[in-house]
Design a protein around this motif. Structure first.
Motif, PDB file in Angstrom:
ATOM      1  N   THR A  41       0.796  -1.172  -0.001  1.00 38.52           N
ATOM      2  CA  THR A  41      -0.168   0.087   0.288  1.00 38.52           C
ATOM      3  C   THR A  41       0.814   1.412   0.163  1.00 38.52           C
ATOM      4  O   THR A  41       0.562   2.468  -0.780  1.00 38.52           O
ATOM      5  CB  THR A  41      -0.802  -0.056   1.387  1.00 38.52           C
ATOM      6  N   GLU A  83      -7.706   0.249  -0.612  1.00 38.56           N
ATOM      7  CA  GLU A  83      -7.914  -1.088  -0.066  1.00 38.56           C
ATOM      8  C   GLU A  83      -9.228  -1.252   0.416  1.00 38.56           C
ATOM      9  O   GLU A  83      -9.853  -2.329   0.172  1.00 38.56           O
ATOM     10  CB  GLU A  83      -7.055  -1.246   1.131  1.00 38.56           C
ATOM     11  N   ASP A 159      -5.491  -1.772  -5.076  1.00 40.30           N
ATOM     12  CA  ASP A 159      -4.867  -2.213  -3.648  1.00 40.30           C
ATOM     13  C   ASP A 159      -5.744  -3.511  -3.364  1.00 40.30           C
ATOM     14  O   ASP A 159      -6.894  -3.301  -2.742  1.00 40.30           O
ATOM     15  CB  ASP A 159      -4.967  -1.220  -2.740  1.00 40.30           C
ATOM     16  N   GLU A 160      -5.447  -4.666  -3.720  1.00 39.05           N
ATOM     17  CA  GLU A 160      -5.950  -5.855  -3.145  1.00 39.05           C
ATOM     18  C   GLU A 160      -7.719  -5.988  -3.337  1.00 39.05           C
ATOM     19  O   GLU A 160      -8.273  -6.114  -2.398  1.00 39.05           O
ATOM     20  CB  GLU A 160      -5.785  -6.106  -1.439  1.00 39.05           C
TER      21      GLU A 160
HETATM   22 MG   LIG Z   1      -2.016  -2.759   2.216  1.00 35.59          MG
END
Ligand SMILES: [Mg+2]
Ligand SMILES: Nc1ncnc2c1ncn2[C@@H]1O[C@H](COP(=O)(O)OP(=O)(O)OP(=O)(O)O)[C@@H](O)[C@H]1O
Length: 237
Positions: A41, A83, A159-160
């Motif tokens: 991140t 995220e 992000d993920e």
């Molecule tokens: Mg992260």
């Protein structure tokens, strides 16, 4: 097109990223794999200038951007799906989407982009006037991606996107990522712990461990690598 050159960052006095070099070419999909706390991140935050490097530089389209404020970086053509989606829960789906087009003054362009995003995510059309806070986890993820697309970015940072989703929804999100990649002429930097999913959709990737890039290569090279297999592709990883 997007380039981190020997970037190091710290949180206070604690080193976070160490000498990180990452390139993403025009229209290319690249993943950044790494375990919890590896600094993934932080890499994305550095690109959008929310974290400043203590050494190294970030360049985008031949221009240095780590010295610019975040909003200038976003305006220059980089969009992020954070995220936890970073939505406005009390605002409607429609208004959340439109926030993505904040820097676009041309109403016709916004309308065309909106139509395009609603074609990709019909579900968001059905939920159009609902508050974002009432959406399911999967719908919120789609809204986060849709909002980023409304900026019509040259690069999308993700992000993920699979985090916290049930397997069926992970598949759905990855189908969408694959579709965006095929249909839109944009570059993607995909941060994931789910190596299996990420490697199925990108051309190339990097592995980040404890703030440093320990490995980079083509999808096939990464899939064949022992470290990747043991740490990121083994059952339960
Ligand atoms: Mg992260
Ligand atoms: N603003 C901050 N101040 C101090 N430490 C921070 C800050 N943000 C993150 N950290 C710490 O830096 C480390 C790396 O964080 P980062 O969020 O970049 O990792 P990550 O690879 O994205 O992890 P995850 O998979 O959990 O999302 C973590 O140990 C985290 O606690």
């Amino acid at each position: 097109m997007l380039e981190l050159r020997n970037v190091s960052t710290v949180y206070g006095t604690i080193p976070m990223l160490m000498d990180v070099t990452i390139n993403v070419g025009k229209g290319e999909a690249v993943c950044l794999l790494g375990a919890n706390g590896a600094g993934k991140t932080t890499v994305l935050k550095t690109i959008i200038s929310m974290v400043s490097p203590v050494s190294g530089e970030v360049h985008f389209n031949g221009r240095r951007i780590d010295t610019l404020p975040s909003h200038k970086v976003i305006e220059s053509g980089i969009a992020i799906v954070p995220e936890r989606e970073g939505l406005f829960p009390r605002m409607t789906v429609a208004d959340n989407l439109l926030m993505g087009a904040y820097y676009e003054a041309d109403k016709k362009k916004i309308k065309a982009r909106l139509a395009e995003v609603l074609a990709i995510f019909p579900r968001l059309g059905e939920r159009y006037h609902r508050k974002a806070g009432t959406l399911s986890g999967g719908e919120r993820k789609m809204l986060g991606i849709g909002r980023a697309l409304l900026a019509d970015p040259q690069v999308m940072l993700m992000d993920e996107p699979s985090l916290g989703l049930a397997p069926a929804l992970v598949n759905e999100v990855y189908e969408v990522i694959g579709r965006i990649k095929r249909e839109k002429n944009l570059a993607i930097l995909l941060v994931e712990q789910n190596a299996q999913k990420a490697l199925a959709v990108v051309e190339r990737g990097y592995v980040l461990q404890k703030g440093g890039i320990i490995l980079k290569g083509s999808t096939a090279e990464l899939q064949a690598d022992k470290i990747v297999q043991e740490s990121y592709l083994s059952a339960g990883a």
